[in-house]
Structures are given as structure tokens and as C-alpha cells.
Design a protein around this motif. Structure first.
Motif, PDB file in Angstrom:
ATOM      1  N   ILE A  42      63.847  53.123  45.814  1.00  0.00           N
ATOM      2  CA  ILE A  42      62.565  53.071  45.077  1.00  0.00           C
ATOM      3  C   ILE A  42      61.728  54.344  45.319  1.00  0.00           C
ATOM      4  O   ILE A  42      60.521  54.353  45.060  1.00  0.00           O
ATOM      5  N   ASP A  43      62.367  55.375  45.832  1.00  0.00           N
ATOM      6  CA  ASP A  43      61.730  56.679  46.051  1.00  0.00           C
ATOM      7  C   ASP A  43      60.561  56.639  47.032  1.00  0.00           C
ATOM      8  O   ASP A  43      59.549  57.313  46.824  1.00  0.00           O
ATOM      9  N   LEU A  44      60.722  55.863  48.087  1.00  0.00           N
ATOM     10  CA  LEU A  44      59.724  55.852  49.167  1.00  0.00           C
ATOM     11  C   LEU A  44      60.403  56.139  50.513  1.00  0.00           C
ATOM     12  O   LEU A  44      59.997  55.588  51.536  1.00  0.00           O
ATOM     13  N   ASN A  45      61.410  57.010  50.478  1.00  0.00           N
ATOM     14  CA  ASN A  45      62.074  57.330  51.735  1.00  0.00           C
ATOM     15  C   ASN A  45      61.179  58.218  52.586  1.00  0.00           C
ATOM     16  O   ASN A  45      60.186  58.741  52.131  1.00  0.00           O
ATOM     17  N   ARG A  46      61.582  58.381  53.837  1.00  0.00           N
ATOM     18  CA  ARG A  46      60.765  59.149  54.789  1.00  0.00           C
ATOM     19  C   ARG A  46      60.663  60.592  54.407  1.00  0.00           C
ATOM     20  O   ARG A  46      61.494  61.227  53.931  1.00  0.00           O
ATOM     21  N   PHE A  65      52.814  57.224  61.741  1.00  0.00           N
ATOM     22  CA  PHE A  65      54.133  57.699  61.328  1.00  0.00           C
ATOM     23  C   PHE A  65      54.069  58.854  60.327  1.00  0.00           C
ATOM     24  O   PHE A  65      55.098  59.378  59.917  1.00  0.00           O
ATOM     25  N   GLY A  66      52.854  59.204  59.908  1.00  0.00           N
ATOM     26  CA  GLY A  66      52.678  60.353  59.027  1.00  0.00           C
ATOM     27  C   GLY A  66      53.147  60.150  57.602  1.00  0.00           C
ATOM     28  O   GLY A  66      53.652  61.078  56.980  1.00  0.00           O
ATOM     29  N   HIS A  67      52.990  58.938  57.091  1.00  0.00           N
ATOM     30  CA  HIS A  67      53.312  58.713  55.685  1.00  0.00           C
ATOM     31  C   HIS A  67      52.193  57.910  55.019  1.00  0.00           C
ATOM     32  O   HIS A  67      51.193  57.580  55.636  1.00  0.00           O
ATOM     33  N   SER A  68      52.387  57.591  53.773  1.00  0.00           N
ATOM     34  CA  SER A  68      51.330  56.960  52.986  1.00  0.00           C
ATOM     35  C   SER A  68      51.150  55.472  53.306  1.00  0.00           C
ATOM     36  O   SER A  68      52.073  54.824  53.811  1.00  0.00           O
ATOM     37  N   PHE A  69      49.973  54.983  52.967  1.00  0.00           N
ATOM     38  CA  PHE A  69      49.675  53.553  53.070  1.00  0.00           C
ATOM     39  C   PHE A  69      50.680  52.778  52.234  1.00  0.00           C
ATOM     40  O   PHE A  69      51.216  51.759  52.671  1.00  0.00           O
ATOM     41  N   GLU A  70      50.950  53.279  51.017  1.00  0.00           N
ATOM     42  CA  GLU A  70      51.895  52.602  50.123  1.00  0.00           C
ATOM     43  C   GLU A  70      53.266  52.462  50.768  1.00  0.00           C
ATOM     44  O   GLU A  70      53.856  51.386  50.749  1.00  0.00           O
TER      45      GLU A  70
END
Length: 150
Positions: free
Chosen positions: A146-150, A102-107
């Protein structure tokens, strides 16, 4: 709110804090008393999650996360005392694989799956299209907060 890791398992403190933050946002939105809430978290391999999926859901394949709720929904939760919401099982191999896909971080992927699972513990499901849309909307609200949007 307390997250119990399976005995012998460890996780980076920053990831646990982000999970607690996400749970806090979700619980506030859903009217769940965060102070009483407890969740069991187990991190497993591909083989272990496949076995659990087969044994508990009769689906003989790997998956990313499994949820084992203690209650049907928020309305069934006791008003007082400890609030053991249930068990969350996350496959770290799938987290890594899907984060790349999906092209985002592990977190972000880990926290997203945790939030997804928490929604199941609170009675949400995604068997019908309307339920799926509502669940996705709730997931994205928490991730954005929580500031982890796509």
C-alpha cells in the motif's frame, strides 16, 4: 469490508480508505472473504488504553494497540454470513509518539498498528521469536503493497 468506528468517533476519510486498502491486501493474502469482513475500531487516550490493558491483560501500563479477536484463527471462521473479526483499540497518543520516535508519518504508524492488530484478529501472535518474525514479515508485505513502507 467494513470498519465500524466507536459511536461518536470520526476519522479522516483518507485514513479510513488506507485502512480498508491495507485490510484488503491482508485478507487476500490470508484467504479471508473481504466482502463479509467487519471490524470494530475504537480510538482511545493513554489513560483508556492503560485501563483496558490492565483489565483485559493484567498489564498495568500503556500500550499502542489492543486486539480482541472473535476467532482463534482463519480456520475457525464461518464459511457464510457476516464475518465479525473482532475489536481493534488504538491509542492515538501512542501513534503520534511512535511516529516521531521512528521518524515516519502519523499515517504510517496508524496503519501499521491497524495491520498489526488485524493479524492478531486472524490468529497471529508474537510470543515466540519465530512467530514474531513471521508477523513482522506479513506486516511489512502489506505496508509495502500500500506504499507505506519504511
Amino acid at each position: 469490508m467494513y470498519i465500524y468506528l466507536e459511536e461518536g468517533q470520526v476519522m479522516e476519510e483518507s485514513l479510513l480508505k488506507k485502512m480498508e486498502e491495507a485490510a484488503g491486501v491482508l485478507f487476500q493474502q490470508e484467504g479471508v472473504d473481504e466482502e463479509r469482513a467487519e471490524i470494530s475500531l475504537t480510538l482511545v487516550s493513554l489513560e483508556e488504553i492503560r485501563e483496558l490493558n490492565r483489565d483485559y491483560r493484567d498489564v498495568d501500563r500503556e500500550t499502542d494497540v489492543l486486539s480482541f479477536p472473535q476467532f482463534e484463527g482463519v480456520e475457525d471462521m464461518p464459511e457464510f454470513g457476516e464475518l465479525c473479526l473482532g475489536d481493534v483499540v488504538i491509542c492515538l497518543d501512542k501513534v503520534e509518539e511512535q511516529a516521531k520516535e521512528f521518524g515516519h508519518s502519523f499515517e504510517r504508524e496508524l496503519i501499521y498498528l491497524f495491520v498489526h492488530s488485524l493479524l492478531h484478529l486472524l490468529g497471529y501472535d508474537h510470543m515466540e521469536e519465530g512467530e514474531k518474525q513471521e508477523m513482522r514479515q506479513r506486516e511489512e508485505q502489506v505496508m509495502t503493497a500500500i506504499d507505506l513502507n519504511r
